[in-house]
Design a protein around this motif. Sequence first.
Motif, mmCIF file in Angstrom:
data_model
loop_
_atom_site.group_PDB
_atom_site.id
_atom_site.type_symbol
_atom_site.label_atom_id
_atom_site.label_comp_id
_atom_site.label_asym_id
_atom_site.label_seq_id
_atom_site.Cartn_x
_atom_site.Cartn_y
_atom_site.Cartn_z
ATOM 1 N N SER A 4 85.277 35.262 39.598
ATOM 2 C CA SER A 4 84.064 36.096 39.623
ATOM 3 C C SER A 4 82.851 35.270 39.996
ATOM 4 C CB SER A 4 83.862 36.760 38.256
ATOM 5 O OG SER A 4 83.705 35.769 37.250
ATOM 6 N N ASP A 5 82.799 34.000 39.551
ATOM 7 C CA ASP A 5 81.675 33.123 39.913
ATOM 8 C C ASP A 5 81.683 32.842 41.404
ATOM 9 O OD1 ASP A 5 80.678 32.921 37.329
ATOM 10 O OD2 ASP A 5 82.072 31.291 36.829
ATOM 11 N N GLU A 6 82.911 32.692 41.967
ATOM 12 C CA GLU A 6 82.985 32.354 43.377
ATOM 13 C C GLU A 6 82.554 33.513 44.262
ATOM 14 O OE1 GLU A 6 86.931 31.088 44.101
ATOM 15 O OE2 GLU A 6 86.696 29.136 43.121
ATOM 16 N N THR A 7 82.695 34.747 43.764
ATOM 17 C CA THR A 7 82.320 35.894 44.587
ATOM 18 C C THR A 7 80.851 36.274 44.428
ATOM 19 O OG1 THR A 7 83.019 37.389 42.814
ATOM 20 C CG2 THR A 7 84.669 36.820 44.494
ATOM 21 N N LYS A 8 80.126 35.593 43.518
ATOM 22 C CA LYS A 8 78.705 35.870 43.366
ATOM 23 C C LYS A 8 77.936 35.327 44.559
ATOM 24 C CE LYS A 8 78.056 36.232 38.365
ATOM 25 N NZ LYS A 8 77.409 35.610 37.187
ATOM 26 N N THR A 9 77.185 36.179 45.181
ATOM 27 C CA THR A 9 76.363 35.745 46.313
ATOM 28 C C THR A 9 75.068 35.123 45.780
ATOM 29 O OG1 THR A 9 75.191 37.856 46.470
ATOM 30 C CG2 THR A 9 77.281 37.656 47.670
ATOM 31 N N PRO A 10 74.381 34.286 46.586
ATOM 32 C CA PRO A 10 73.080 33.765 46.182
ATOM 33 C C PRO A 10 72.094 34.870 45.855
ATOM 34 C CG PRO A 10 73.927 32.528 48.051
ATOM 35 C CD PRO A 10 74.856 33.678 47.845
ATOM 36 N N GLY A 11 72.188 35.984 46.596
ATOM 37 C CA GLY A 11 71.289 37.100 46.312
ATOM 38 C C GLY A 11 71.520 37.670 44.920
ATOM 39 N N ARG A 12 72.798 37.781 44.517
ATOM 40 C CA ARG A 12 73.096 38.286 43.179
ATOM 41 C C ARG A 12 72.601 37.324 42.108
ATOM 42 N NH1 ARG A 12 79.137 41.026 43.068
ATOM 43 N NH2 ARG A 12 78.641 42.828 44.384
ATOM 44 N N LYS A 13 72.772 36.040 42.372
ATOM 45 C CA LYS A 13 72.286 35.043 41.410
ATOM 46 C C LYS A 13 70.762 35.126 41.260
ATOM 47 C CE LYS A 13 76.041 31.728 42.052
ATOM 48 N NZ LYS A 13 76.410 30.354 42.429
ATOM 49 N N LEU A 14 70.086 35.339 42.374
ATOM 50 C CA LEU A 14 68.629 35.485 42.317
ATOM 51 C C LEU A 14 68.257 36.717 41.506
ATOM 52 C CD1 LEU A 14 65.753 34.794 43.196
ATOM 53 C CD2 LEU A 14 66.169 36.089 45.308
ATOM 54 N N LEU A 15 68.949 37.837 41.757
ATOM 55 C CA LEU A 15 68.666 39.062 41.008
ATOM 56 C C LEU A 15 68.951 38.863 39.527
ATOM 57 C CD1 LEU A 15 67.919 42.060 40.989
ATOM 58 C CD2 LEU A 15 70.328 42.586 41.478
ATOM 59 N N PHE A 16 70.014 38.144 39.191
ATOM 60 C CA PHE A 16 70.363 37.880 37.802
ATOM 61 C C PHE A 16 69.267 37.068 37.111
ATOM 62 C CE2 PHE A 16 72.978 35.531 34.589
ATOM 63 C CZ PHE A 16 73.319 36.637 33.824
ATOM 64 N N ALA A 17 68.745 36.058 37.801
ATOM 65 C CA ALA A 17 67.670 35.238 37.232
ATOM 66 C C ALA A 17 66.397 36.070 37.032
ATOM 67 C CB ALA A 17 67.376 34.048 38.136
ATOM 68 N N ILE A 18 66.124 36.968 37.979
ATOM 69 C CA ILE A 18 64.941 37.832 37.856
ATOM 70 C C ILE A 18 65.067 38.749 36.646
ATOM 71 C CG2 ILE A 18 63.682 39.733 38.930
ATOM 72 C CD1 ILE A 18 64.232 38.438 41.646
ATOM 73 N N LEU A 19 66.271 39.310 36.425
ATOM 74 C CA LEU A 19 66.474 40.199 35.288
ATOM 75 C C LEU A 19 66.282 39.463 33.963
ATOM 76 C CD1 LEU A 19 69.554 42.300 36.500
ATOM 77 C CD2 LEU A 19 67.149 43.022 36.348
ATOM 78 N N ILE A 20 66.773 38.231 33.874
ATOM 79 C CA ILE A 20 66.575 37.451 32.653
ATOM 80 C C ILE A 20 65.086 37.158 32.453
ATOM 81 C CG2 ILE A 20 67.048 35.245 31.517
ATOM 82 C CD1 ILE A 20 69.753 35.218 32.884
ATOM 83 N N GLY A 21 64.394 36.828 33.565
ATOM 84 C CA GLY A 21 62.954 36.575 33.472
ATOM 85 C C GLY A 21 62.193 37.791 32.978
ATOM 86 N N LEU A 22 62.584 38.990 33.471
ATOM 87 C CA LEU A 22 61.934 40.226 33.010
ATOM 88 C C LEU A 22 62.241 40.483 31.536
ATOM 89 C CD1 LEU A 22 62.542 42.580 36.081
ATOM 90 C CD2 LEU A 22 60.399 41.477 35.387
ATOM 91 N N GLY A 23 63.461 40.107 31.105
ATOM 92 C CA GLY A 23 63.789 40.266 29.690
ATOM 93 C C GLY A 23 62.919 39.397 28.804
ATOM 94 N N LEU A 24 62.529 38.226 29.312
ATOM 95 C CA LEU A 24 61.660 37.329 28.542
ATOM 96 C C LEU A 24 60.231 37.854 28.459
ATOM 97 C CD1 LEU A 24 62.936 33.883 29.870
ATOM 98 C CD2 LEU A 24 63.172 34.768 27.532
ATOM 99 N N ALA A 25 59.927 38.929 29.215
ATOM 100 C CA ALA A 25 58.587 39.526 29.109
ATOM 101 C C ALA A 25 58.354 40.084 27.708
ATOM 102 C CB ALA A 25 58.427 40.635 30.153
ATOM 103 N N ILE A 26 59.423 40.501 27.029
ATOM 104 C CA ILE A 26 59.271 41.074 25.681
ATOM 105 C C ILE A 26 58.721 40.035 24.704
ATOM 106 C CG2 ILE A 26 60.487 42.136 23.739
ATOM 107 C CD1 ILE A 26 62.382 43.407 25.774
#
Length: 463
Positions: A4-26
């Motif tokens: 599953s890690d190998e099939t993650k695209t850089p774009g998905r990784k970027l989106l994943f990091a953005i979602l975690i960053g938005l979660g830290l807004a709380i």
Amino acid sequence: MTASDETKTPGRKLLFAILIGLGLAIPLFMVWALVYDRQSQSEQAQSSITEGWGGPQAMSGPVLVIPYRQTTTETSTASGTAITRTQEVIRELTLEPEAVELATDIKPQLRRRSIYEAVIYDATANGSARFAFPTDLARYGVDPAKLDLTRAELRFGLSDPRGLGANPTVSIDGRPLKLQPGGGSGAGKGFFAFVDAGALAAKSAIVKFDYGFRGNARLSLAPHAGDTHWTVKSSWPSPSFGGSFIPGGRTIGDKGFAAEYRIGNLALGRSLVSTADKGQSNITESASANTPERIDSGEGKGSEIASIGLIQPVDLYSRVDRATKYGFLFIGFTFLALLMFDIIGGVKVSGVEYLLMGAAIVLFFVLLLAFAEVLGFTFAYILASAAIAGLNTAYSAAVLGSWKRGTMIGGLLIGLYAMLYILLGLEAFSLLIGSVLLFFALAAVMYATRRIDWSRSNGEAAV
């Protein structure tokens, strides 16, 4: 590395990091709420410290108030018959002085309770005022023969009389006057004296006064004269001049400040003579506890003021609040650096590692607030930034498998903390400098990722 890690695209990784960053807004919003709550507690503590001492003071006067009789006629209709009633009412004629010379010396001090402090002061006000009897009373609808000169009142206004000193002195033409509490028959705040103004019709009168009072944070003057000359001096090094008038001349240094005001009644927009119903000619009624911008005048209209605040040179809560607003910048740059190591360097970074490093960045602002209340803003900033930069450096070195890479993360954070401290000190240019730095940072990221295929998976060859 799993499939599953190998099939993650850089774009998905970027989106994943953005979602975690938005979660830290709380938690970041919770820090903002914490700053607001601590600021409210500080204001309550300051009010408690100054309770019983005297509030922000607003001075006014002196003015001379003379009661007089006036005949009024009212016509009403009852059962189709017009009825005219004539009665005599008592009104008040208010005379403002032609000129006032006032000197005020403010002696401030800091009062502390636990980690909180408030600025209080002792002040003295001394000077003189010259009164002259108007020769054109008919213009104001006043019959000189109906003036009760023996029952005149000389009124001084002070917004919080609790702070008034024990032995104020007032004299008219060299004769000392016996002072009374309150605003006389006008029921305002301050003190007054009964005066026989019979001699005023023949010549002008000179009133001299000297009184002390206590207050906190701010001192204001509501000028009531044809020409008000107010000089103020204090050992406080950080004054804030506000209100409707600012001083014509001032000097500010490490040993204190001096200011000089010159205000005429034409600038105030009112006559030296006014009339009102009995009990309505107050020169002071109330002053706001924080920013006393207006004091009620004789006819119920607002009176312009000159105001001097004894401000704290550093408001740590406002600076921490401004620093917290840059929290997303810190989280964004740190996550971007981790993402570059993941995509370009081939080092796997999990979501938990993003979350923990982001939580450490949020914790910086909590530490900054906690340390600043005890140690002061600058030392607290150094201590909190060093602690979080060191923690994230050590953790990222373990996560990225290299102290060199961890040091790069630490260097990035130190650079961000240094930039933020500079921005906090440059209020006028903070937006300009911050925007330019963000532009260059974005340009650097775009250059570093210009050859990345954001849609490819880790198992595919780079183009």
